[in-house]
Design an enzyme around this catalytic site. Structure first.
Site, short mmCIF file in Angstrom:
data_model
loop_
_atom_site.label_atom_id
_atom_site.label_comp_id
_atom_site.label_asym_id
_atom_site.label_seq_id
_atom_site.Cartn_x
_atom_site.Cartn_y
_atom_site.Cartn_z
N GLU A 196 -5.96 -0.25 -11.02
CA GLU A 196 -7.12 -0.62 -10.21
C GLU A 196 -8.41 -0.50 -11.03
O GLU A 196 -8.74 0.61 -11.45
CB GLU A 196 -7.21 0.30 -8.99
CG GLU A 196 -5.97 0.27 -8.12
CD GLU A 196 -6.13 1.12 -6.85
OE1 GLU A 196 -7.26 1.47 -6.48
OE2 GLU A 196 -5.10 1.42 -6.24
N LYS B 74 -2.85 3.11 6.67
CA LYS B 74 -3.32 1.72 6.59
C LYS B 74 -2.31 0.78 7.25
O LYS B 74 -2.68 -0.15 7.95
CB LYS B 74 -3.50 1.30 5.12
CG LYS B 74 -4.67 1.93 4.39
CD LYS B 74 -4.79 1.28 3.01
CE LYS B 74 -5.96 1.78 2.21
NZ LYS B 74 -6.08 1.09 0.90
N ASN C 257 -0.34 3.90 1.49
CA ASN C 257 -0.98 4.69 2.55
C ASN C 257 -0.44 4.29 3.93
O ASN C 257 -0.80 3.24 4.46
CB ASN C 257 -2.50 4.46 2.45
CG ASN C 257 -3.27 5.35 3.39
OD1 ASN C 257 -2.78 5.72 4.45
ND2 ASN C 257 -4.49 5.67 3.01
N PHE D 98 -7.32 10.35 8.32
CA PHE D 98 -7.07 10.77 6.94
C PHE D 98 -8.38 10.68 6.17
O PHE D 98 -9.42 10.32 6.74
CB PHE D 98 -5.99 9.87 6.29
CG PHE D 98 -6.44 8.44 6.04
CD1 PHE D 98 -6.48 7.52 7.07
CD2 PHE D 98 -6.83 8.02 4.76
CE1 PHE D 98 -6.91 6.21 6.85
CE2 PHE D 98 -7.24 6.71 4.53
CZ PHE D 98 -7.28 5.81 5.57
N GLY D 99 -8.32 11.02 4.90
CA GLY D 99 -9.48 10.86 4.03
C GLY D 99 -10.73 11.52 4.59
O GLY D 99 -10.74 12.70 4.96
N TYR D 100 -11.79 10.73 4.68
CA TYR D 100 -13.11 11.25 5.07
C TYR D 100 -13.30 11.34 6.59
O TYR D 100 -14.39 11.68 7.05
CB TYR D 100 -14.21 10.37 4.44
CG TYR D 100 -14.23 10.44 2.93
CD1 TYR D 100 -15.15 11.26 2.26
CD2 TYR D 100 -13.32 9.72 2.17
CE1 TYR D 100 -15.15 11.35 0.88
CE2 TYR D 100 -13.30 9.80 0.78
CZ TYR D 100 -14.22 10.61 0.14
OH TYR D 100 -14.22 10.71 -1.23
N THR E 135 0.85 -1.19 0.00
CA THR E 135 0.00 0.00 0.00
C THR E 135 0.88 1.23 0.00
O THR E 135 2.01 1.19 0.49
CB THR E 135 -0.91 0.03 1.26
OG1 THR E 135 -1.66 1.26 1.25
CG2 THR E 135 -0.11 -0.04 2.56
N ARG F 102 -11.49 -1.33 8.68
CA ARG F 102 -10.17 -1.94 8.47
C ARG F 102 -9.82 -2.88 9.63
O ARG F 102 -9.33 -3.98 9.42
CB ARG F 102 -9.12 -0.83 8.32
CG ARG F 102 -7.74 -1.31 7.95
CD ARG F 102 -6.88 -0.19 7.43
NE ARG F 102 -7.48 0.42 6.25
CZ ARG F 102 -8.10 1.61 6.26
NH1 ARG F 102 -8.15 2.34 7.35
NH2 ARG F 102 -8.66 2.06 5.16
N ASP G 72 -8.35 -2.78 -0.16
CA ASP G 72 -9.03 -1.68 -0.84
C ASP G 72 -10.21 -1.27 0.01
O ASP G 72 -10.88 -2.10 0.61
CB ASP G 72 -9.47 -2.07 -2.26
CG ASP G 72 -9.54 -0.82 -3.13
OD1 ASP G 72 -8.50 -0.19 -3.35
OD2 ASP G 72 -10.66 -0.44 -3.55
P1 ITT Z 1 -3.50 2.12 -1.50
O1 ITT Z 1 -4.44 1.90 -2.68
O2 ITT Z 1 -2.10 2.38 -1.92
O3 ITT Z 1 -3.62 1.04 -0.47
P2 ITT Z 1 -5.18 4.43 -0.96
O4 ITT Z 1 -5.26 5.42 0.17
O5 ITT Z 1 -5.16 4.96 -2.36
O6 ITT Z 1 -3.92 3.47 -0.71
P3 ITT Z 1 -7.65 3.03 -1.58
O7 ITT Z 1 -7.37 3.01 -3.05
O8 ITT Z 1 -8.15 1.79 -0.91
O9 ITT Z 1 -6.35 3.43 -0.75
O10 ITT Z 1 -8.61 4.25 -1.30
C1 ITT Z 1 -9.18 4.38 -0.05
C2 ITT Z 1 -9.83 5.75 0.05
O11 ITT Z 1 -11.06 5.61 0.76
C3 ITT Z 1 -8.97 6.67 0.90
O12 ITT Z 1 -8.07 7.42 0.10
C4 ITT Z 1 -10.01 7.54 1.58
O13 ITT Z 1 -10.46 8.53 0.69
C5 ITT Z 1 -11.17 6.55 1.81
N1 ITT Z 1 -10.98 5.80 3.07
C6 ITT Z 1 -10.85 4.45 3.21
N2 ITT Z 1 -10.66 4.12 4.50
C7 ITT Z 1 -10.65 5.28 5.19
C8 ITT Z 1 -10.46 5.58 6.56
O14 ITT Z 1 -10.21 4.65 7.47
N3 ITT Z 1 -10.51 6.87 6.91
C9 ITT Z 1 -10.73 7.83 6.00
N4 ITT Z 1 -10.91 7.64 4.69
C10 ITT Z 1 -10.86 6.35 4.28
#
Ligand code: ITT
Length: 197
Positions: A41, A12, A9, A151-153, A7, A181, A76
């Protein structure tokens, strides 16, 4: 068992390491020439298809190297909004980048339902066996972004099993075992059994 997590990220890796570490597994980020692998992907096909595509590509990349035979993990994940028929799902990272959290909030501003869930599909394979763990974390989208942890949302996601704070405000919530997760990793820990194999 030593598990190499393919990954890009680091969040993760940290979460997987904390959950699987409790079962005696050691999770490290898979780096090839110092970089995490980049995968094609098929996002339009959904999380599971993306996870399968990632593990096939990861196993292909280490074939013939000293890492062949190692346990490789991919995951994912995404957020699924009730108001938009489970969109953005596997496209969550693209949507986050393109419209941001403010864009998502404004799409929900006209009184639409705010129910949502995070989902994760994680796969471990050593090239012979394949183990799949999935997890869901149900919640709702807050009225405004709050907190800067995670992170993210996370700043707009309020888990149902929490106390009303977003994951952005409640960083420990991400390590409390209630996340999508953590559930996927716990399932993998059950399937992988003791670390002695
Ligand atoms: P890899 O594909 O390299 O593992 P990535 O961050 O791009 O890393 P994904 O393609 O699985 O991972 O995309 C997951 C997205 O979904 C992530 O970028 C966030 O926008 C959202 N997401 C998933 N899990 C999350 C979490 O625990 N907290 C916040 N946002 C999350």
């Amino acid at each position: 068992m030593r598990i190499l997590f393919a990954t890009s990220n680091p969040n993760k890796v940290e979460e997987a390491s904390s959950v699987l570490g409790k079962s005696g597994h050691r999770v490290e980020q898979l780096l090839l020439d110092g970089e995490p692998p980049d995968f094609d992907e098929p996002k339009e096909l959904g999380l599971e298809a993306v996870a399968v595509a990632k593990i096939q590509q990861a196993l292909g990349l280490i074939r013939g190297t000293r890492l062949e035979g190692s346990a490789i993990m991919v995951e994912d994940s995404g957020i699924f909004l009730d108001a938009f028929d489970d969109w953005p799902g596997a496209e969550s990272s693209d949507v986050e980048r393109e419209i941001g959290l403010e864009g998502v909030l404004s799409m929900l501003s006209d009184g639409r339902q705010r129910g949502a869930e995070y989902r994760a599909v994680a796969i471990v394979s050593d090239g012979f066996g394949m183990w799949v763990g999935t997890g869901v974390c149900r919640g709702r989208i807050s009225d405004e972004a709050r907190g800067d942890e995670g992170f993210g949302y996370d700043p707009i996601f309020v888990p149902d099993d929490g106390d009303g704070r977003t994951f952005g405000e409640w960083g420990e919530g991400k390590s409390s075992g209630i996340t999508h997760r953590a559930k996927a990793m716990n399932r993998l820990a059950e399937l992988l059994g003791s670390p002695s194999r």
